[in-house]
Design a protein around this motif. Structure first.
Motif, short mmCIF file in Angstrom:
data_model
loop_
_atom_site.label_atom_id
_atom_site.label_comp_id
_atom_site.label_asym_id
_atom_site.label_seq_id
_atom_site.Cartn_x
_atom_site.Cartn_y
_atom_site.Cartn_z
N LEU A 136 0.87 -1.18 0.00
CA LEU A 136 0.00 0.00 0.00
C LEU A 136 0.91 1.23 0.00
N ALA A 140 -0.05 7.14 -3.39
CA ALA A 140 -0.83 6.60 -4.50
C ALA A 140 -1.80 5.54 -3.97
N PRO A 141 -2.82 5.95 -3.22
CA PRO A 141 -3.72 4.97 -2.61
C PRO A 141 -4.52 4.15 -3.63
N ALA A 142 -4.65 4.64 -4.86
CA ALA A 142 -5.42 3.90 -5.86
C ALA A 142 -4.61 2.80 -6.54
N VAL A 143 -3.30 2.75 -6.32
CA VAL A 143 -2.47 1.71 -6.95
C VAL A 143 -2.90 0.34 -6.44
N ASN A 144 -3.00 0.19 -5.14
CA ASN A 144 -3.53 -1.02 -4.50
C ASN A 144 -4.57 -0.56 -3.51
N VAL A 145 -5.71 -1.21 -3.52
CA VAL A 145 -6.81 -0.79 -2.66
C VAL A 145 -7.30 -1.98 -1.85
N GLU A 147 -10.18 -3.60 -0.73
CA GLU A 147 -11.59 -3.52 -1.11
C GLU A 147 -12.44 -4.34 -0.14
N ASP A 152 -11.66 0.13 5.63
CA ASP A 152 -10.63 0.69 4.77
C ASP A 152 -9.33 0.67 5.56
N TRP A 154 -5.12 1.89 5.12
CA TRP A 154 -4.18 2.63 4.28
C TRP A 154 -2.93 2.96 5.10
#
Length: 170
Positions: A136, A140-145, A147, A152, A154
């Motif tokens: 993580l 760039a939190p959208a690189v791996n999320v 789900e 959540d 992070w």
């Protein structure tokens, strides 16, 4: 005239929202036991250059966890190799890294595994399911999320230093 009224209403709304969380006490972290069958770690080994930066075992990652049902968020500080259970979530940390201050782009990341206790059907025994295993990145939190409909997870920080870092201009 309408614009001024709209700005006044929006400003009043923002002020009332800002005041909502200011007096609320921080939630206490609940420490719960990790089941024996999950206590062993199956995290992959992470190799780190021993001559560069803080040794892996001395780094401290700050991981954010939010329960979207009740909007309670927590900051969890962990060292590589640790596992923590909070309610129905287990977070395992294998490593945390950040780029040296002289490198670009600046990145902060952590290799984590997230397990959640869920029931398959009503009335059945809950089971631990791994919902995430990977890196993580804070920037760039959208690189791996991670789900999941309720939780959540992070990366917020990786506390480590590099030789000569204190000499670099800020």
């Amino acid at each position: 005239m309408r614009l001024a009224a709209a700005v006044a209403v929006a400003g009043a709304g923002l002020l009332s929202l800002a005041a909502c969380g200011s007096g609320a006490p921080e939630p206490e972290a609940e420490q719960t036991e990790i089941p024996e069958e999950l206590a062993g770690s199956d995290l992959p080994p992470v190799e780190v250059d021993p001559g560069l930066g803080t040794p892996l075992e001395e780094r401290v990652a700050t991981i954010g966890l939010i329960n979207k049902r009740n909007n309670i968020s927590r900051d969890i500080e962990m060292k590589p190799g640790e596992s923590r259970r909070i309610d129905d979530v287990i977070i395992r940390l294998a490593a945390c890294e950040r780029t040296a201050p002289w490198e670009t782009p600046a990145l902060t990341g952590a290799f984590v595994q997230v397990l959640v206790q869920e029931r398959e059907e009503a009335g059945s025994d809950p089971e631990w399911k791994r919902i995430f295993s990977g890196w993580l990145y804070k920037e760039a939190p959208a690189v791996n999320v991670v789900e999941h409909p309720i939780y959540d997870v992070w990366v917020k920080d990786c506390a480590m230093s590099f030789p000569g870092e204190e000499d670099t201009p800020s």
